[in-house]
Structure formats: C-alpha cells, structure tokens
Design an enzyme around this catalytic site. Sequence first.
Site, short mmCIF file in Angstrom:
data_model
loop_
_atom_site.label_atom_id
_atom_site.label_comp_id
_atom_site.label_asym_id
_atom_site.label_seq_id
_atom_site.Cartn_x
_atom_site.Cartn_y
_atom_site.Cartn_z
N ASP A 5 -1.62 -0.22 -4.68
CA ASP A 5 -0.32 -1.17 -4.94
C ASP A 5 0.97 -0.59 -4.33
OD1 ASP A 5 1.99 -2.62 -5.58
OD2 ASP A 5 0.86 -3.65 -7.41
N HIS A 6 1.04 -1.19 -3.01
CA HIS A 6 2.15 -0.60 -2.19
C HIS A 6 3.52 -0.29 -3.01
CE1 HIS A 6 3.38 -4.32 -0.67
NE2 HIS A 6 4.66 -3.79 -0.18
N HIS A 21 2.49 -6.54 -7.92
CA HIS A 21 3.87 -5.54 -7.83
C HIS A 21 4.85 -5.79 -8.70
CE1 HIS A 21 2.00 -5.58 -3.85
NE2 HIS A 21 2.65 -6.70 -3.19
#
Length: 509
Positions: free
Chosen positions: A198-199, A261
């Site tokens: 999950d950036h 996010h």
Amino acid sequence: MSGTANPLRQGLVEDRSPEPCTVVIFGASGDLTKRKLVPALFSLFTERLLPPSFAVVGYARKAMSDDDFRAEMHEWCKKFARHKPTDDQWARFAPCLSYQTGDYEDPEAYAGLKARLAAIDTERGISGNRIFYLSTPPATFPIAVQRLAESGLTDRRGNDKFTRVIIEKPFGTDLDSARALNAHCRSYLREDQIYRIDHYLGKETVQNLMVFRFGNALFEPLWNNRFVDHVQITGAEAIGIEGRGGYFDLAGIVRDMVQNHLFQVLCLTAMEPPVSLAGDDLRDEKVKVLKALRPIPEGRFDDFTVRGQYRAGSVAGKPVPSYQDELGVNAGSTTETFVALKLFIDNWRWAGVPFYLRSGKALPKKVTEVALVFKDTPHRLFGERSVSEPNVLAIRIQPDEGISVRFGSKVPGNTLDIHPVNMEFRYGTSFGAEPPEAYERLQLDCMLGDQALYTRADEVEASWRWISRLHHAWAQRSSGEVPRYEAGSWGPDEADLLLRRDGHVWRRP
Ligand code: BG6
C-alpha cells in the site's frame, strides 16, 4: 551503505544493507514500472542504498530487447526519478537492467525466466536472492504466484536465500476475494514471503504520524476522547479517473482509496503505541483499530455515509467532463467517485469520537490531511470574545507536507479580542530536502526483509470486512441514486450535511 543522508529516515529503521538480489518486475511494460518502480530503484542506486550486486529484470508479454528496455527506462527515469540520471550514473545503472518477454500463465515462460535469472546470478554475482514484484492486473496474481512456485522460483521451505513476492493493489475486491487470495498465496508462500503493498505506508509523512505521536511527549496525552472532539481525514484529488474508466467503474472510490490508503492513515492516527517497530507489533495495533470499527447501524445508512459522482465542471480553470462521459464508464453508472463516512472506533481511547473520512476525484485540489479538532475549553473565561473556532492539529500528508496547530491568540491592542492563528512546521523549510518517493522506501524495505510497512493478511481482511458490509448495505437500498456534485467542488451537499447535523463543518484545506 547508510540512510543517514536523509534525516527523515532516522529512527524508523536501523541502517542495514540489503543483500545482493534481483528484482523481477512482472508487468514491466505498464505505467507503474515506468513512472514509479524503476525511477525509485534508480534513486536508491544514486543514494548508494542498493546492494553492490543487483539486477532488475523487466518481465511482460510485450516483446522487447534488453537495449530497448534500458532506453525506455532511461527516458522515464529522466522524467520521473527524484534524482535525474547523469550520463555517468546511467552508464553504471543500465547494465543492471534486462528484459524477458513472457506470458503469465505459460509454464515454459517461467522455465525461460528461471534460466535467465540463473545466468544473471552468475554474471552479476547475485547468488539467488529474488524479489518478484507483481505489478500486473489483479486477475493474474493467483496464476503468477502458482507458476512461480511450480517452477521452483519461490521456495516455501526457506533456506539461506530469500524469495519474496510483492503484490500490488487491489488485494481482492471484497472480503471473500481477499480471503481467497490470501489462502491461495499461503498455499504457495509463507506469510513472511508475501509483501502486500500500500504505497501510502511508504510516504514519509504517513510514517511521520508515528514519529509525531510516539516520539514526542507533547501530543499523545491529548490524543484521546477526553480532548479530541472529532477527527477529519481527507484524501482529495483534483484529477478525474484519467483514462482508467474500465477499472474505476468496477471499483469506485471506496475500493480505490478508502479500503487501503485512507484506512491505513486512520489506523496510524488511531492505534495504540506498538511495543516495538517490528512488523508484527505494528500491524497488531493496526488490526485492533480495524476490528474496533463499528459497523454502520442497520437502517441508518444515510446518517453515516454519503456517496457522490461528479458531473461536468472545471478544476483549476480546466474543463472536466462528467464521470458518465469518461472512457470506459458504463452508461448510467452509479459508481461513486466521492465518499464521506462517519466512523466510530469502539475502544477505550476513542469511544464517542466521530472520525469523518472523505475521498473524491475531481475535487478542487489534491490534498491528504488528518485533522484533530479539539473540544472547547471547560470554561469560557473570555466570554463572547473567546475564540470562535476550535483548536485544530492538522497533519498535512501531501502536498506541502507539514503540521499546523490552530489556536486562539490575543489580537494586539488595548482590547481583549481573540483571533485564531496558525503555528506551522513544514518539511521543506525545516529539512531542506525532498522526501523520498514511497516506492523507494518500500522496495528497499522488501530487500531488507522488513514487512512493517506492508499489510498483513488479517489486516487486509479486517479492512475488507468493514468495507464489504458497507457495500452490502448500499446494495440493499431501494434507490441506486448517487448524488451528483460539480467537478471542482468539494463534493455533494449531503457531505456537508453529514457534519452539519453534528454541529461541525469540513475543513477547507
Ligand atoms: C492509487 C489509486 O492507489 O492511489 C489512484 O488507484 C489514486 O486512483 C492514487 O489516484 C493516489 O495516490 P497518491 O500517491 O497520488 O496520493
């Protein structure tokens, strides 16, 4: 090799050097590889954070030679890498890159990849450590994991060499599919080989939420229901869906932004201090937050959620077509491009404190922010002249990364008027350095075997459990109507009403 060049890296990981390894990128002809993955690896290279023996193999169906791949990546690194390549740097980095054409299903293609990797190991002195980065359409994740294992490219038994698999988002589309994908992956890999990315967790300012809360004595005592009135978390984007209609129309903003996010940001904002920064300690605390999320009460759906879809308008002076007219969007689509949620975390710390989350496309600007809005003083000593706005602690995740505190101050003069003022910290001014890209940190952590900033199986399932209930409740409603909002506005009026009913207003960050 050390990370000391960047002061923001300090304190979260001890400085370690990755062992020699090869990163194999599946989906190497795709956008993410060009814009993010290879430019991030190049920036790590220029900061001397990569191991001395290192290789990247691009893998995709498209036929391409090594030289073509290198030339293409050179162009993308010039455009997107944080450190633009000089000729000398590129001459040293380019030989690390090679390309292998191959299908994601065909066992023979994997045999070809295996032979290629063995040759690269010998040429570059890598000795068998490998990371497989699945940056492919999600439908290919199961088969790729299976074929990698069957071809002997990943080894569950564990020996002195590592094989790790990074899986891009979305990890499932609901609770059932996420569970099935977890089970499938676990039948071929150990949990410590699976890196669900999950950036947002790689963003410097998201990590700083932990430093801010647990590395300082000042804020944590206020961080609870005794002092915090409510919390607002915003993930706004000015862009529309940018040609991704086919994907987005099936997903919607809740799957695209909230399940992953925004829920990660929520977890880091709300969790208890972990006993250490070790991967499982941190993830245990995040899972507890997700488990404590109260399901939306039956029949009270509109009191807790608002959906929206943008119609034509303009953002920053540029016209934006209606979502319905975007390429790949189904006629009459009811997919949400905006959502606002009111959540409660049923635990000791947060009982009674609403967390309002909102995320949307085609909003006036890009901004990700967490804001803690504080309760009033117990007594209004200054009466009518007291500050009319509550104290706010706002953590700006992007852009203009920083933290601001809003409080009341005496207006200079011989009266006792009080006015809200801001106290600001900005990364740019304080550190004079641009934070690294999320994909730099995350790829480096995977090389180091550090899973703290990757999501764990139970965490992904806990977040899907809540989201799947939400989708289920939406599906039960008689009317599929989704309120419209003008592109370039802050979402439908119903989103304002959601807060107004509780006596609050959304911040205009
Ligand atoms: C991606 C979503 O995961 O995150 C996109 O699929 C979104 O729709 C993007 O635009 C936002 O990421 P960032 O880093 O630009 O905030």
